[in-house]
Design an enzyme around this catalytic site. Structure first.
Site, mmCIF file in Angstrom:
data_model
loop_
_atom_site.group_PDB
_atom_site.id
_atom_site.type_symbol
_atom_site.label_atom_id
_atom_site.label_comp_id
_atom_site.label_asym_id
_atom_site.label_seq_id
_atom_site.Cartn_x
_atom_site.Cartn_y
_atom_site.Cartn_z
ATOM 1 N N ASP A 13 -32.767 -53.871 84.381
ATOM 2 C CA ASP A 13 -33.164 -55.193 84.898
ATOM 3 C C ASP A 13 -32.110 -55.319 85.983
ATOM 4 O O ASP A 13 -32.148 -56.000 86.682
ATOM 5 C CB ASP A 13 -33.151 -56.322 83.900
ATOM 6 C CG ASP A 13 -34.165 -56.591 83.197
ATOM 7 O OD1 ASP A 13 -35.149 -56.108 83.437
ATOM 8 O OD2 ASP A 13 -34.176 -56.992 81.677
ATOM 9 N N HIS A 66 -19.476 -51.362 82.971
ATOM 10 C CA HIS A 66 -20.580 -52.382 82.422
ATOM 11 C C HIS A 66 -20.412 -52.338 80.933
ATOM 12 O O HIS A 66 -21.500 -53.040 80.378
ATOM 13 C CB HIS A 66 -21.774 -52.311 83.161
ATOM 14 C CG HIS A 66 -22.255 -53.544 83.885
ATOM 15 N ND1 HIS A 66 -23.066 -54.678 82.981
ATOM 16 C CD2 HIS A 66 -22.070 -54.275 85.003
ATOM 17 C CE1 HIS A 66 -23.249 -55.545 83.927
ATOM 18 N NE2 HIS A 66 -22.406 -55.493 84.940
ATOM 19 N N GLU A 93 -42.134 -58.415 80.308
ATOM 20 C CA GLU A 93 -40.973 -58.963 79.561
ATOM 21 C C GLU A 93 -41.235 -60.327 78.974
ATOM 22 O O GLU A 93 -42.253 -61.037 79.489
ATOM 23 C CB GLU A 93 -39.848 -58.892 80.415
ATOM 24 C CG GLU A 93 -39.046 -57.464 80.713
ATOM 25 C CD GLU A 93 -37.649 -57.529 81.074
ATOM 26 O OE1 GLU A 93 -37.075 -58.584 80.838
ATOM 27 O OE2 GLU A 93 -37.057 -56.509 81.330
#
EC number: 1.5.99.12
Length: 534
Positions: free
Chosen positions: A169, A105, A288
């Site tokens: 997240d 990633h 957030e």
């Protein structure tokens, strides 16, 4: 949040099979002979040089750059990692760098080892029985292999009624990957990043030594590895603090057309309470924020997966009525257990919070979801985008930490400036963090102010030939910050100039970083894709 090639001379297939069996091979396509100690390694796993293995390790989630390794190791035990790194250190003239790939990633090849050896860490977990995740008997911590993904850590922890306090997240990242960066989400204002919630680790250093470390034991390695971008060793086990797990989350969003009100309310929700010793906060469990630029307002609101069609229509109409070029939304949760009394208390507490905020009247929205479903919310977006062929596209993301004193300037110059009139695909996220919840002795670099904002511009390049435009847009944003004197720090970025890395860390932290590199990886073997020492 963890947060990623080969060739042969004639006889490629035969040599590949020989390596897998642990017998000597002729060499690589550059004419470099395999070191005898590598060819003779007694590995439980497999060292592969076939094109299927190397091609899979030559790309990453960023989908912007690629680099083939010489080989890919699929370890079956941590002993394989010790054997590889020990051989690398004991072999004069060893020519291969080594990278540890979790779920691939990285964004710009940070987990690549061009012409070197990539270690597929997922193989370590695949070979383990039972899985390498264990919750302590007293429920104080969970031990997780560095190759384990956070979604599995969540599931194993919930089975024992506990959960880690700080998250990403996106949960399909490895423990070792995110801890090598920092690991942040909306819980970080009160619990710090994931690296602030690690109690102990097992790390295999660049010397090939397995070392257990903590704040009390081998503390210099512990601090260096956390946020250390894979430069000092590979995390094979992390002991992570947990807390009793809530059952549900009251998930809310508040809408704003004024940035000053938006940021002030975010800071109100995330500020330590007076007299709380810096560790006592208000009731919100997660905070957030999102920014929506008018050009793509309706689409981006719908893509959150939170707002109904009717909600989207109302917000779009609001922006039109107020001639707002940007719309802002605070996203927050208040976690609770299943008891009816707890739900009633949440209603009361939420009403109390709402009374202190300055969002647009009538534009507070809420949902009630299972705690685990909230934490895993991004996975649903991944599934949907995969079906549309829009997940494996270039991701020229720009992640930054911006000092609180300059976030309004960033809003004016970027959200209301550079991004206006552009086609945006992907979320724009901004939320405050408290520096007091970070350990400055660790390698992760943050701005000097007590409060700074995480800014994540998560662009996707879905239109033909759009990547170059988005990359230039990112450069414009960074130039704007530089010219405006905004003392930002990049996050999850790769710098290609030594002076940029020195600036990133600051002189004192950079000198310490180099000192630790010389101590734990003096041959500069590890994580060459970061372009720090290679």
């Amino acid at each position: 949040m963890a947060v990623v090639y080969y060739l042969l001379l004639a006889g490629l297939i035969a040599c590949s099979h020989a390596l897998a069996a642990g017998t000597p091979a002729l060499g690589d396509d550059r004419g470099r002979p395999w070191p005898a100690s590598l060819a003779a390694l007694a590995l439980d796993g497999k060292l592969r040089t076939d094109s299927n293995a190397t091609a899979a390790a030559s790309t990453d989630f960023g989908n912007i750059t690629s680099a083939l390794p010489a080989a890919v190791l699929y370890p079956s035990s941590t002993g394989d990692l010790v054997a590889l790194l020990s051989a690398a250190n004991s072999t004069p003239g060893w020519p291969y760098t080594i990278a540890f790939r979790g779920r691939g990633h990285s964004l710009m090849g940070q987990a690549f080892a061009p012409g070197g050896v990539v270690v597929n860490m997922a193989s370590l977990g695949d070979a383990a029985a039972p899985p390498r995740i264990n919750v302590s008997a007293d429920g104080r911590y969970v031990d997780a292999g560095g190759e384990q993904v956070w979604i599995d850590v969540l599931r194993a922890s919930l089975a024992r009624g506990v959960a880690p306090r700080s998250w990403n997240d996106y949960l399909y990242l490895t423990v070792g990957g995110t801890l090598s960066n920092a690991g942040i989400s909306g819980q970080a204002f009160r619990h710090g990043p994931q690296i602030s919630n690690v109690l102990e680790m097992d790390v295999i250093t660049g010397h090939g030594e397995m070392v257990t470390c903590s704040k009390q034991l081998n503390a210099d390695l512990f601090d260096a590895v956390l946020g250390g971008l894979g430069q000092f060793g590979v995390i094979t086990r992390a002991r992570i603090a947990v807390e009793p797990a809530p059952a549900r989350a009251r998930w809310v969003r508040f809408v704003y057309t004024d940035f000053a009100a938006f940021s002030a309310d975010q800071e109100r929700l995330t500020a330590p309470r007076p007299g709380g010793g810096g560790a006592s906060f208000g009731p919100m469990s997660y905070v957030e924020g999102s920014v929506f630029v008018n050009q793509s307002l309706a689409t981006d609101l719908a893509n959150t997966g939170f707002f109904t069609d009717a909600d989207v229509a109302r917000i779009v109409a609001l922006a039109g009525e107020r001639n707002a070029t940007t719309v802002y939304s605070i996203e927050a949760t208040l976690n609770y257990d299943n008891a009816t009394a707890a739900a009633a208390a949440v209603d009361q507490e939420l009403a109390s919070v709402l009374g202190t905020l300055s969002y647009v009247e009538g534009f507070a929205f809420q949902r009630d979801v299972a705690y685990a479903a909230f934490l895993d919310r991004v996975h649903g977006e991944e599934v949907a985008l995969n079906k549309l062929g829009l997940w494996r596209v270039p991701h020229p993301w720009l992640n930054m930490f911006v000092p609180r004193s300059r976030i309004a300037d960033f809003d004016r110059g970027v959200f209301k400036g550079i991004l206006q009139g552009t086609d945006i695909v992907g979320p724009l996220i901004v939320y405050p963090l408290n520096k007091s919840m970070w350990d400055d002795g660790m390698s992760a670099a943050t701005p000097s102010e007590d409060v700074f904002y995480a800014v994540s511009l998560l662009f996707s390049s879905v239109a033909p030939n759009d990547l170059a435009r988005l990359q230039e847009q990112n450069r414009r944003i960074l130039r704007f910050c530089d010219l405006a004197g905004i003392q930002y720090k990049t996050y999850l970025a790769r710098h290609t100039d030594r002076s940029d890395w020195v600036r990133h860390f600051g002189a004192a932290k950079w000198n310490r970083f180099v000192e630790m590199k010389n101590k734990y990886d003096p041959k500069r073997l590890l994580s060459p894709g970061q372009d720090i020492f290679n």
